[in-house]
Design an enzyme around this catalytic site. Structure first.
Site, PDB file in Angstrom:
ATOM      1  N   CYS A 181     -15.524   9.523  36.577  1.00 50.67           N
ATOM      2  CA  CYS A 181     -15.535   8.849  37.847  1.00 50.67           C
ATOM      3  C   CYS A 181     -15.045  10.217  38.607  1.00 50.67           C
ATOM      4  CB  CYS A 181     -13.928   8.001  37.979  1.00 50.67           C
ATOM      5  SG  CYS A 181     -12.230   9.216  37.019  1.00 50.67           S
ATOM      6  N   ASN A 233     -10.884   7.557  26.003  1.00 46.57           N
ATOM      7  CA  ASN A 233     -10.054   7.339  26.843  1.00 46.57           C
ATOM      8  C   ASN A 233      -9.188   6.696  26.535  1.00 46.57           C
ATOM      9  OD1 ASN A 233     -11.276   5.410  26.255  1.00 46.57           O
ATOM     10  ND2 ASN A 233     -11.690   4.220  28.408  1.00 46.57           N
ATOM     11  N   VAL A 234      -7.244   7.043  26.854  1.00 44.80           N
ATOM     12  CA  VAL A 234      -6.395   7.258  26.173  1.00 44.80           C
ATOM     13  C   VAL A 234      -5.451   6.163  27.205  1.00 44.80           C
ATOM     14  CG1 VAL A 234      -4.450   7.974  25.293  1.00 44.80           C
ATOM     15  CG2 VAL A 234      -6.561   8.656  24.379  1.00 44.80           C
ATOM     16  N   GLU A 235      -5.043   5.028  27.231  1.00 38.28           N
ATOM     17  CA  GLU A 235      -4.408   4.739  28.223  1.00 38.28           C
ATOM     18  C   GLU A 235      -3.482   4.534  28.073  1.00 38.28           C
ATOM     19  OE1 GLU A 235      -6.317   0.921  28.221  1.00 38.28           O
ATOM     20  OE2 GLU A 235      -8.333   1.442  29.618  1.00 38.28           O
ATOM     21  N   CYS A 278     -12.480  11.933  37.540  1.00 36.19           N
ATOM     22  CA  CYS A 278     -13.003  13.503  36.222  1.00 36.19           C
ATOM     23  C   CYS A 278     -14.267  14.155  36.495  1.00 36.19           C
ATOM     24  CB  CYS A 278     -13.486  12.779  35.466  1.00 36.19           C
ATOM     25  SG  CYS A 278     -12.097  11.686  34.873  1.00 36.19           S
ATOM     26  N   CYS A 325      -8.310   9.929  31.067  1.00 34.02           N
ATOM     27  CA  CYS A 325      -9.712   9.677  31.033  1.00 34.02           C
ATOM     28  C   CYS A 325     -10.023  10.149  30.041  1.00 34.02           C
ATOM     29  CB  CYS A 325     -10.661   9.614  32.340  1.00 34.02           C
ATOM     30  SG  CYS A 325     -10.848   8.193  33.480  1.00 34.02           S
ATOM     31  N   GLU A 343     -12.508  12.201  29.345  1.00 31.65           N
ATOM     32  CA  GLU A 343     -13.297  13.685  30.444  1.00 31.65           C
ATOM     33  C   GLU A 343     -11.825  14.974  30.095  1.00 31.65           C
ATOM     34  OE1 GLU A 343     -14.016  10.819  32.013  1.00 31.65           O
ATOM     35  OE2 GLU A 343     -15.624  10.940  32.592  1.00 31.65           O
TER      36      GLU A 343
HETATM   37  N1  THU Z   1     -12.224   5.862  32.016  1.00 30.38           N
HETATM   38  C1  THU Z   1     -12.632   7.072  31.298  1.00 30.38           C
HETATM   39  O1  THU Z   1     -11.989   7.216  30.437  1.00 30.38           O
HETATM   40  N2  THU Z   1     -13.731   8.225  31.652  1.00 30.38           N
HETATM   41  C2  THU Z   1     -13.952   8.251  33.575  1.00 30.38           C
HETATM   42  O2  THU Z   1     -15.105   8.945  33.943  1.00 30.38           O
HETATM   43  C3  THU Z   1     -14.155   6.547  33.848  1.00 30.38           C
HETATM   44  C4  THU Z   1     -13.243   6.078  32.878  1.00 30.38           C
HETATM   45  C5  THU Z   1     -12.051   4.467  31.688  1.00 30.38           C
HETATM   46  C6  THU Z   1     -10.854   4.899  31.856  1.00 30.38           C
HETATM   47  C7  THU Z   1      -9.741   3.452  31.377  1.00 30.38           C
HETATM   48  O3  THU Z   1      -9.299   3.331  30.297  1.00 30.38           O
HETATM   49  C8  THU Z   1     -11.288   2.603  31.693  1.00 30.38           C
HETATM   50  O4  THU Z   1     -11.995   3.698  31.019  1.00 30.38           O
HETATM   51  C9  THU Z   1     -11.521   1.644  33.118  1.00 30.38           C
HETATM   52  O5  THU Z   1     -11.645   1.637  33.854  1.00 30.38           O
END
Ligand code: THU
Length: 136
Positions: A96, A52-54, A99, A63, A65
């Site tokens: 999620c 994940n890259v915020e 994804c 996410c 994915e």
């Molecule tokens: N996140 C994912 O990377 N994939 C998922 O399927 C669930 C959530 C990440 C997004 C965010 O950076 C962190 O988890 C908290 O929600």
């Protein structure tokens, strides 16, 4: 119906989870502090992964994915046969809802996911899915 062990024997779940954990270590998560890694086996035997890259604009967060399907496409395309996702402790994490849809687009027939309740098919985690077949 959850898949049988005979159908999943060939899938290197440990290798996939190790690749997901390695990817998780590359996550950019200054806001949530919740790193996620994902990895998948492709139908031509590659392993693709993502983290994940915020973003300061929280809603733009990518996410793990998202990163994985981008790598899939950038490294030759194909379809996803098996998928594993982990949190910052290396424990299995459910993708999620958004994804699951991303994964559905690139599923191989009978794609399997390692989940918190065992190995499941993509159709089990996203039943009655909307997909590319509805746009033809
Ligand atoms: N996140 C994912 O990377 N994939 C998922 O399927 C669930 C959530 C990440 C997004 C965010 O950076 C962190 O988890 C908290 O929600």
């Amino acid at each position: 119906m959850t898949s049988t062990s005979a159908e999943t024997d060939q899938i290197p779940w440990e290798q996939l989870t190790a690749a997901a954990t390695e990817a998780m270590c590359r996550a950019y998560v200054p806001y949530s502090k919740f790193p996620v890694g994902a990895a998948a086996l492709t139908d031509d035997g590659r392993v693709v992964s993502g983290c994940n890259v915020e973003n300061a604009s929280y809603g733009l967060t990518l996410c793990a994915e998202c990163s994985l399907v981008s790598q899939l496409q950038m490294t030759g395309g194909g379809k996803l046969v098996a998928f594993s996702c982990v949190d910052g402790d290396g424990n299995t994490l459910m993708p999620c809802g958004r994804c699951r849809q991303l994964l559905y687009e690139f599923r191989a027939p009978g794609m399997r996911l390692l989940t918190v309740s065992g190995i499941k098919t993509i159709d089990e985690v996203l039943p009655d899915a909307f997909g590319p077949e509805h746009l033809s």
